[in-house]
Design a protein around this motif. Structure first.
Motif, PDB file in Angstrom:
ATOM      1  N   ASN A 368       0.823  -1.213   0.000  1.00 32.68           N
ATOM      2  CA  ASN A 368       0.000   0.000   0.000  1.00 32.68           C
ATOM      3  C   ASN A 368       0.851   1.255   0.000  1.00 32.68           C
ATOM      4  OD1 ASN A 368      -3.009   0.022   0.062  1.00 32.68           O
ATOM      5  ND2 ASN A 368      -2.602  -1.703   1.437  1.00 32.68           N
ATOM      6  N   ALA A 373       3.026   5.793  -3.035  1.00 33.55           N
ATOM      7  CA  ALA A 373       4.167   6.614  -3.473  1.00 33.55           C
ATOM      8  C   ALA A 373       4.228   6.651  -5.000  1.00 33.55           C
ATOM      9  CB  ALA A 373       5.454   6.057  -2.884  1.00 33.55           C
ATOM     10  N   LYS A 375       1.628   6.102  -7.032  1.00 35.20           N
ATOM     11  CA  LYS A 375       0.406   6.757  -7.535  1.00 35.20           C
ATOM     12  C   LYS A 375       0.497   8.279  -7.435  1.00 35.20           C
ATOM     13  CE  LYS A 375      -3.561   4.994  -5.884  1.00 35.20           C
ATOM     14  NZ  LYS A 375      -4.392   4.180  -4.971  1.00 35.20           N
ATOM     15  N   ILE A 397       3.247  14.719  -5.076  1.00 33.24           N
ATOM     16  CA  ILE A 397       2.347  15.881  -4.833  1.00 33.24           C
ATOM     17  C   ILE A 397       2.308  16.311  -3.369  1.00 33.24           C
ATOM     18  CG2 ILE A 397       0.854  15.433  -6.835  1.00 33.24           C
ATOM     19  CD1 ILE A 397      -1.135  14.116  -4.868  1.00 33.24           C
ATOM     20  N   ILE A 399       1.138  16.180   0.781  1.00 36.19           N
ATOM     21  CA  ILE A 399      -0.189  16.297   1.423  1.00 36.19           C
ATOM     22  C   ILE A 399      -0.210  17.585   2.236  1.00 36.19           C
ATOM     23  CG2 ILE A 399      -1.852  15.147   2.967  1.00 36.19           C
ATOM     24  CD1 ILE A 399       0.087  12.620   2.505  1.00 36.19           C
ATOM     25  N   ILE A 407      -5.776  11.376   6.756  1.00 45.30           N
ATOM     26  CA  ILE A 407      -5.629  10.445   5.617  1.00 45.30           C
ATOM     27  C   ILE A 407      -5.692   8.976   6.011  1.00 45.30           C
ATOM     28  CG2 ILE A 407      -4.457  12.031   4.032  1.00 45.30           C
ATOM     29  CD1 ILE A 407      -1.858  10.638   4.815  1.00 45.30           C
ATOM     30  N   SER A 414      -7.980  12.539  -0.859  1.00 47.86           N
ATOM     31  CA  SER A 414      -7.840  13.990  -1.030  1.00 47.86           C
ATOM     32  C   SER A 414      -8.535  14.428  -2.329  1.00 47.86           C
ATOM     33  CB  SER A 414      -6.346  14.344  -1.031  1.00 47.86           C
ATOM     34  OG  SER A 414      -6.023  15.016  -2.197  1.00 47.86           O
ATOM     35  N   LEU A 423     -10.088   3.408  -3.345  1.00 47.53           N
ATOM     36  CA  LEU A 423     -11.235   3.470  -2.418  1.00 47.53           C
ATOM     37  C   LEU A 423     -10.978   4.362  -1.199  1.00 47.53           C
ATOM     38  CD1 LEU A 423     -12.164  -0.310  -2.402  1.00 47.53           C
ATOM     39  CD2 LEU A 423     -13.439   1.510  -3.483  1.00 47.53           C
ATOM     40  N   GLY A 424      -9.751   4.749  -1.026  1.00 52.66           N
ATOM     41  CA  GLY A 424      -9.439   5.520   0.184  1.00 52.66           C
ATOM     42  C   GLY A 424      -9.383   4.619   1.398  1.00 52.66           C
ATOM     43  N   LEU A 425      -9.012   3.350   1.182  1.00 53.34           N
ATOM     44  CA  LEU A 425      -8.956   2.406   2.295  1.00 53.34           C
ATOM     45  C   LEU A 425      -7.533   1.956   2.611  1.00 53.34           C
ATOM     46  CD1 LEU A 425     -12.020   0.084   1.644  1.00 53.34           C
ATOM     47  CD2 LEU A 425     -11.680   1.608   3.581  1.00 53.34           C
ATOM     48  N   GLY A 426      -6.601   2.223   1.668  1.00 56.52           N
ATOM     49  CA  GLY A 426      -5.228   1.721   1.816  1.00 56.52           C
ATOM     50  C   GLY A 426      -4.617   2.095   3.153  1.00 56.52           C
ATOM     51  N   LEU A 427      -4.575   3.403   3.469  1.00 61.95           N
ATOM     52  CA  LEU A 427      -3.915   3.837   4.706  1.00 61.95           C
ATOM     53  C   LEU A 427      -4.702   3.447   5.959  1.00 61.95           C
ATOM     54  CD1 LEU A 427      -2.414   7.320   3.752  1.00 61.95           C
ATOM     55  CD2 LEU A 427      -1.241   5.141   4.046  1.00 61.95           C
ATOM     56  N   PHE A 428      -6.033   3.308   5.817  1.00 59.09           N
ATOM     57  CA  PHE A 428      -6.844   2.837   6.949  1.00 59.09           C
ATOM     58  C   PHE A 428      -6.407   1.409   7.321  1.00 59.09           C
ATOM     59  CE2 PHE A 428     -10.645   0.410   8.289  1.00 59.09           C
ATOM     60  CZ  PHE A 428     -10.934   1.075   9.462  1.00 59.09           C
ATOM     61  N   SER A 451       6.612  13.009   0.083  1.00 58.53           N
ATOM     62  CA  SER A 451       6.212  12.460   1.389  1.00 58.53           C
ATOM     63  C   SER A 451       7.123  11.322   1.805  1.00 58.53           C
ATOM     64  CB  SER A 451       4.786  11.904   1.329  1.00 58.53           C
ATOM     65  OG  SER A 451       3.940  12.754   0.616  1.00 58.53           O
ATOM     66  N   PHE A 453       6.542   7.998   4.284  1.00 53.91           N
ATOM     67  CA  PHE A 453       5.681   7.191   5.170  1.00 53.91           C
ATOM     68  C   PHE A 453       6.586   6.148   5.819  1.00 53.91           C
ATOM     69  CE2 PHE A 453       1.199   8.191   4.297  1.00 53.91           C
ATOM     70  CZ  PHE A 453       1.362   9.095   3.250  1.00 53.91           C
TER      71      PHE A 453
HETATM   72  N1  LIG Z   1       2.439   9.196  -0.979  1.00 52.91           N
HETATM   73  C1  LIG Z   1       1.369  10.010  -0.992  1.00 52.91           C
HETATM   74  N2  LIG Z   1       1.526  11.248  -1.546  1.00 52.91           N
HETATM   75  C2  LIG Z   1       0.472  12.098  -1.585  1.00 52.91           C
HETATM   76  N3  LIG Z   1      -0.777  11.806  -1.135  1.00 52.91           N
HETATM   77  C3  LIG Z   1      -0.971  10.579  -0.604  1.00 52.91           C
HETATM   78  C4  LIG Z   1       0.089   9.636  -0.487  1.00 52.91           C
HETATM   79  N4  LIG Z   1      -0.411   8.509   0.109  1.00 52.91           N
HETATM   80  C5  LIG Z   1      -1.706   8.771   0.351  1.00 52.91           C
HETATM   81  N5  LIG Z   1      -2.059   9.981  -0.064  1.00 52.91           N
HETATM   82  C6  LIG Z   1      -3.370  10.637   0.042  1.00 52.91           C
HETATM   83  O1  LIG Z   1      -4.082  10.001   1.045  1.00 52.91           O
HETATM   84  C7  LIG Z   1      -5.335   9.474   0.542  1.00 52.91           C
HETATM   85  C8  LIG Z   1      -5.649   8.191   1.251  1.00 52.91           C
HETATM   86  O2  LIG Z   1      -4.741   7.183   0.846  1.00 52.91           O
HETATM   87  P1  LIG Z   1      -5.200   5.681   0.800  1.00 52.91           P
HETATM   88  O3  LIG Z   1      -4.078   4.852   0.467  1.00 52.91           O
HETATM   89  O4  LIG Z   1      -5.889   5.429   2.085  1.00 52.91           O
HETATM   90  O5  LIG Z   1      -6.318   5.721  -0.281  1.00 52.91           O
HETATM   91  P2  LIG Z   1      -6.194   5.631  -1.872  1.00 52.91           P
HETATM   92  O6  LIG Z   1      -4.791   5.459  -2.254  1.00 52.91           O
HETATM   93  O7  LIG Z   1      -6.895   6.853  -2.381  1.00 52.91           O
HETATM   94  O8  LIG Z   1      -7.092   4.385  -2.227  1.00 52.91           O
HETATM   95  P3  LIG Z   1      -6.735   2.836  -2.009  1.00 52.91           P
HETATM   96  O9  LIG Z   1      -5.460   2.779  -1.305  1.00 52.91           O
HETATM   97  O10 LIG Z   1      -7.884   2.323  -1.239  1.00 52.91           O
HETATM   98  O11 LIG Z   1      -6.677   2.276  -3.346  1.00 52.91           O
HETATM   99  C9  LIG Z   1      -5.114   9.359  -0.918  1.00 52.91           C
HETATM  100  O12 LIG Z   1      -6.334   9.460  -1.590  1.00 52.91           O
HETATM  101  C10 LIG Z   1      -4.195  10.499  -1.215  1.00 52.91           C
HETATM  102  O13 LIG Z   1      -4.930  11.662  -1.418  1.00 52.91           O
END
Ligand SMILES: Nc1ncnc2c1ncn2[C@@H]1O[C@H](COP(=O)(O)OP(=O)(O)OP(=O)(O)O)[C@@H](O)[C@H]1O
Ligand SMILES: [Mg+2]
Length: 459
Positions: A368, A373, A375, A397, A399, A407, A414, A423-428, A451, A453
């Motif tokens: 994830n 990173a 994406k 980009i 945050i 996040i 975002s 889906l916005g579930l990766g970091l959760f 960033s 992480f």
């Molecule tokens: N490396 C990063 N650089 C910039 N923004 C990030 C980064 N990682 C996460 N984000 C921001 O945090 C949000 C939440 O990340 P998360 O991984 O939870 O969801 P996602 O990547 O949008 O979807 P999913 O992981 O479920 O496919 C992202 O939509 C993005 O806006």
């Protein structure tokens, strides 16, 4: 229905009249009794003096007349057998025997006696007082009588004055209580107004009363109730608006998720339709089938992600702790990702490091973080593995500072996120797995710069 002060007037007025009459009557009889007693004592003293004079000067007739003249009292000298020896107000020849007069009968037995009765001789009500004496050899009863109309008359004026005072007192008492009644009514009206406002939900917080301790306590309690009710009302309103916001958010999430699902489904539907309907060249057919398979995998991946998120949220995800080489896992994940991100560079630094944890879950975390990173940046991505932990760095980009704390929330994406199938579930999921291991997630990010992480192995 009657008002409080009207009830008060009704009840108290008749009570005051009754009490005034009763008090006047009691007072009249009490004072009359007192007066008669005093008069009796005075008459007995007079009789004592008359006896001393009569003992020296035995001219009873002359003495009777003199006493009548000086003291204006009726006097009678009565012999033991009841015959009249001398009398001040009537010729004794015309008087009957007095042996059985009640006061004489008592005096014969007790030495002195008295009675209040009507006199036939004078034709009026008299108080008789009589005392028995021995003058020489003879027993003589000396009797003095005083007309009661004199007593009644002075008594009448006295009682009149007292009744006046009593009535005045009663009126004052009535007015005082009437005033108290009005004051109580006013306080109750204030309380009633307060309660009506409370029911109509006009915001009234305080009511005050200094009239009495009880009213002050009632006012304090009502103010407290009002505060509690208002607080509850505010709480309810806040809760409702929160609920509305959360419902709105849920609707948005559902529409976002369904949107993400629609895309691969549409692709699968489109290609499969073409395959079914048209005569297609073998090579193109294979390309189409690959596309269908790729999108089906995307769908499976999204469903797996959703399932894992739900499991982690419900604390139902089991964890299998074992020693494994995290560096090796990172390498494998990078190899995997390179297939999807063919033209991207991922630079790994570090060496073999064994940690205790769930290999599968930790690989999800690493995947994830590196996927994000990739994406959210266009340049190379760095991954560092050392004793402290794993860090994933990009030059993307970034945050916004105020967004960082959100996040890791479920379904958080975002506004700038243009990635489909995200889906916005990766970091959760990442933050929950890290928590399960007792590790810590550290996020450093600068907007438009990049960033980092980091998963720290110490909590
Ligand atoms: N490396 C990063 N650089 C910039 N923004 C990030 C980064 N990682 C996460 N984000 C921001 O945090 C949000 C939440 O990340 P998360 O991984 O939870 O969801 P996602 O990547 O949008 O979807 P999913 O992981 O479920 O496919 C992202 O939509 C993005 O806006
Ligand atoms: Mg992600």
């Amino acid at each position: 229905m009657l008002k409080l002060h009207q009830i008060y007037i009704r009840k108290s007025l008749s009570l005051f009249i009754f009490l005034s009459i009763l008090m006047t009557a009691i007072f009249y009889y009490w004072i009359r009794d007192f007066y008669l007693q005093k008069t009796k004592e005075e008459l007995l003293k007079d009789i004592e003096l008359i006896y001393l004079i009569a003992k020296e000067n035995r001219d009873f007739n002359a003495l009777a007349l003199k006493i009548k003249k000086d003291l204006n009292l009726r006097i009678t000298f009565i012999l033991e057998d009841g015959d009249i020896l001398a009398e001040s107000d009537k010729d004794k020849k015309y008087m009957d025997n007095h042996k059985n007069r009640p006061e004489v009968v008592i005096a014969r037995l007790e030495g002195f006696g008295y009675s209040v009765r009507h006199s036939n001789t004078l034709n009026k009500e008299l108080l008789y007082v009589v005392k028995r004496y021995k003058i020489g050899d003879e027993t003589i009863y000396i009797r003095l009588a005083k007309p009661l109309n004199e007593i009644n008359e002075s008594l009448f004026y006295l009682v009149l004055r007292v009744v006046g005072v009593i009535v005045l007192f009663a009126v004052m008492l009535f007015l005082i209580f009437y005033k108290i009644g009005l004051d109580i009514e006013r306080e109750i009206q204030t309380i009633l107004r307060f309660l009506k406002s409370l029911i109509k939900k006009r915001r009234v917080f305080e009511i005050d009363s200094n009239f009495s301790k009880e009213f002050s306590q009632i006012a304090k309690l009502l103010s407290k109730i009002s505060r509690i009710l208002t607080k509850q009302e505010n709480y309810r309103e806040k809760y409702l608006s929160k609920l509305e916001a959360s419902n709105r958010e849920k609707e948005n999430i559902i529409s976002a998720i369904s949107h993400e699902f629609k895309n691969p489904i549409a692709v699968i539907e489109g290609y499969s339709q073409t395959l079914l309907e048209d005569e297609i060249d073998e090579r193109i057919r294979e390309r189409f089938l690959k596309k269908i398979s790729k999108n089906a995998k995307k769908l499976v991946k999204m469903i797996d992600t959703l399932r894992l998120a739900v499991k982690l949220e419900d604390k139902k995800q089991s964890i299998n702790f074992k020693e494994f080489d995290i560096y090796e896992s990172v390498k494998e994940v990078i190899e995997d990702l390179k297939e999807s991100f063919k033209d991207r560079e991922i630079i790994l630094k570090g060496e073999s490091l064994f940690i205790k944890g769930d290999k599968i879950l930790m690989e999800i975390v690493i995947k994830n973080l590196i996927e994000n990173a990739l994406k959210y940046s266009e340049d190379e991505v760095f991954v560092f593995v050392d004793k402290e932990g794993i860090s994933v760095k990009d030059k993307g980009i970034g945050i916004k500072e105020e967004e960082i704390k959100n996040i890791t929330n479920k379904f958080y994406r975002s506004d700038k996120n243009v990635w489909s199938n995200s889906l916005g579930l990766g970091l959760f999921i990442v933050s929950n797995i890290i928590k399960l291991h007792g590790f810590r997630l550290e996020i450093q990010s600068i907007l438009n710069k990049g960033s980092i992480f980091s998963v720290k192995f110490t909590s």
